[in-house]
Design an enzyme around this catalytic site. Sequence first.
Site, PDB file in Angstrom:
ATOM      1  N   ALA A   1       0.873  -1.189   0.000  1.00 53.22           N
ATOM      2  CA  ALA A   1       0.000   0.000   0.000  1.00 53.22           C
ATOM      3  C   ALA A   1       0.908   1.237   0.000  1.00 53.22           C
ATOM      4  CB  ALA A   1      -0.964  -0.012   1.178  1.00 53.22           C
TER       5      ALA A   1
ATOM      6  N   HIS B   1       7.128   5.614   1.532  1.00 53.82           N
ATOM      7  CA  HIS B   1       7.865   4.424   1.079  1.00 53.82           C
ATOM      8  C   HIS B   1       8.778   4.780  -0.099  1.00 53.82           C
ATOM      9  CE1 HIS B   1       4.049   2.398   2.646  1.00 53.82           C
ATOM     10  NE2 HIS B   1       5.002   1.813   3.363  1.00 53.82           N
TER      11      HIS B   1
ATOM     12  N   ARG C   1      -2.246   3.303   6.529  1.00 56.19           N
ATOM     13  CA  ARG C   1      -3.537   3.277   7.245  1.00 56.19           C
ATOM     14  C   ARG C   1      -4.354   4.557   7.007  1.00 56.19           C
ATOM     15  NH1 ARG C   1      -0.211   0.508  10.938  1.00 56.19           N
ATOM     16  NH2 ARG C   1      -0.966  -1.581  11.421  1.00 56.19           N
TER      17      ARG C   1
HETATM   18  P1  AMP Z   1       5.322  -0.135   6.396  1.00 51.36           P
HETATM   19  O1  AMP Z   1       4.893  -0.514   5.029  1.00 51.36           O
HETATM   20  O2  AMP Z   1       4.338   0.700   7.136  1.00 51.36           O
HETATM   21  O3  AMP Z   1       5.844  -1.323   7.192  1.00 51.36           O
HETATM   22  O4  AMP Z   1       6.586   0.809   6.213  1.00 51.36           O
HETATM   23  C1  AMP Z   1       7.721   0.398   5.498  1.00 51.36           C
HETATM   24  C2  AMP Z   1       8.829   1.385   5.752  1.00 51.36           C
HETATM   25  O5  AMP Z   1       8.421   2.679   5.289  1.00 51.36           O
HETATM   26  C3  AMP Z   1       9.167   1.537   7.246  1.00 51.36           C
HETATM   27  O6  AMP Z   1      10.573   1.652   7.379  1.00 51.36           O
HETATM   28  C4  AMP Z   1       8.465   2.812   7.607  1.00 51.36           C
HETATM   29  O7  AMP Z   1       9.056   3.498   8.695  1.00 51.36           O
HETATM   30  C5  AMP Z   1       8.609   3.619   6.316  1.00 51.36           C
HETATM   31  N1  AMP Z   1       7.588   4.670   6.259  1.00 51.36           N
HETATM   32  C6  AMP Z   1       6.253   4.529   6.393  1.00 51.36           C
HETATM   33  N2  AMP Z   1       5.644   5.745   6.334  1.00 51.36           N
HETATM   34  C7  AMP Z   1       6.622   6.659   6.184  1.00 51.36           C
HETATM   35  C8  AMP Z   1       6.638   8.090   6.068  1.00 51.36           C
HETATM   36  N3  AMP Z   1       5.529   8.815   6.129  1.00 51.36           N
HETATM   37  N4  AMP Z   1       7.830   8.703   5.915  1.00 51.36           N
HETATM   38  C9  AMP Z   1       8.981   7.968   5.880  1.00 51.36           C
HETATM   39  N5  AMP Z   1       9.030   6.629   5.978  1.00 51.36           N
HETATM   40  C10 AMP Z   1       7.870   5.981   6.120  1.00 51.36           C
END
Ligand code: AMP
Length: 281
Positions: free
Chosen positions: A32, A37, A187
């Site tokens: 997502a 990301h 989310r």
């Molecule tokens: P997730 O898909 O939520 O597990 O996130 C994957 C990676 O993207 C993790 O290292 C998160 O910390 C990073 N991430 C998610 N949202 C953000 C954001 N708004 N800014 C920077 N990094 C992000």
Amino acid sequence: MQIVHHIKELKAILLQQKENGVSIGFVPTMGALHEGHLSLVRKCKQSNDITVVSIYVNPAQFNNKNDLKSYPRDSERDCKLLSSEKCNIVFIPDDKEMYPVPDTREFNFGLMEQVMEGVHRTGHFNGVAKIVSKLFEAVEPDKAYFGQKDFQQLAIIRKLVKMNHYDIEIVACPIVREKNGLAMSSRNTLLTKEQRNAAPLIFKVIKEASNNLTSHHSVKSVKEYVRNTINSNKLLKLEYYEIVERNTLKPVSEISLKIPLTACIAVYAGNIRLIDNIDIN
Ligand code: AMP
């Protein structure tokens, strides 16, 4: 861009690349994808020959079944985005691939998992450590990229790398926000229009609070201010607001200008849990 579903295939491709002396950068995600990301992917591309992105919604790190069920998934859209970023390899395993047998490992991160997310999401970091260790062992990257959005996770992963002697450099990437300040999150797509309008208050409040802290307010009064301001919006409910030492995650009750501090917050908008943080000094 190659799309790979199996660890064996992934390892074979990467082994060949490593024999040619190329550097491997890795960005683990749960899909997502959004600009947050993609900022990690761009940073990874800048300093590695090959960029590997994984997309896997890891059941082991969800302490709430409904959260796991409703977590947004759209790997087709994700692959299109990654292809336009010129990502080299996308790894999309299923549960059987990642957990062929039950993973009963118990990690111990000490104090780091006894505060904030660790308290409110029991077992969450144990689940994170399970999947990240498996992914690190499958990819064996030179560098891995993580967002500061998940501040506590970043600290836990640095510790995991030390505990397991992984030869991987962890690169922290700044939080990417919407124009209104809301930290981007997969989310966020689950929020109603009204919740989306309310949610920017989260960053607004922690920013204001951190400005107050550098003058003369006590941590206790700032905590009260944050709780009252968030809860005064009927669409939001504060779970925690904590000020911790940036390196140890130890909560503080007094502000010292000598120790780097970070303020962390978790807020519910309906059933959707949002987290954010800001460095204080
Ligand atoms: P997730 O898909 O939520 O597990 O996130 C994957 C990676 O993207 C993790 O290292 C998160 O910390 C990073 N991430 C998610 N949202 C953000 C954001 N708004 N800014 C920077 N990094 C992000």
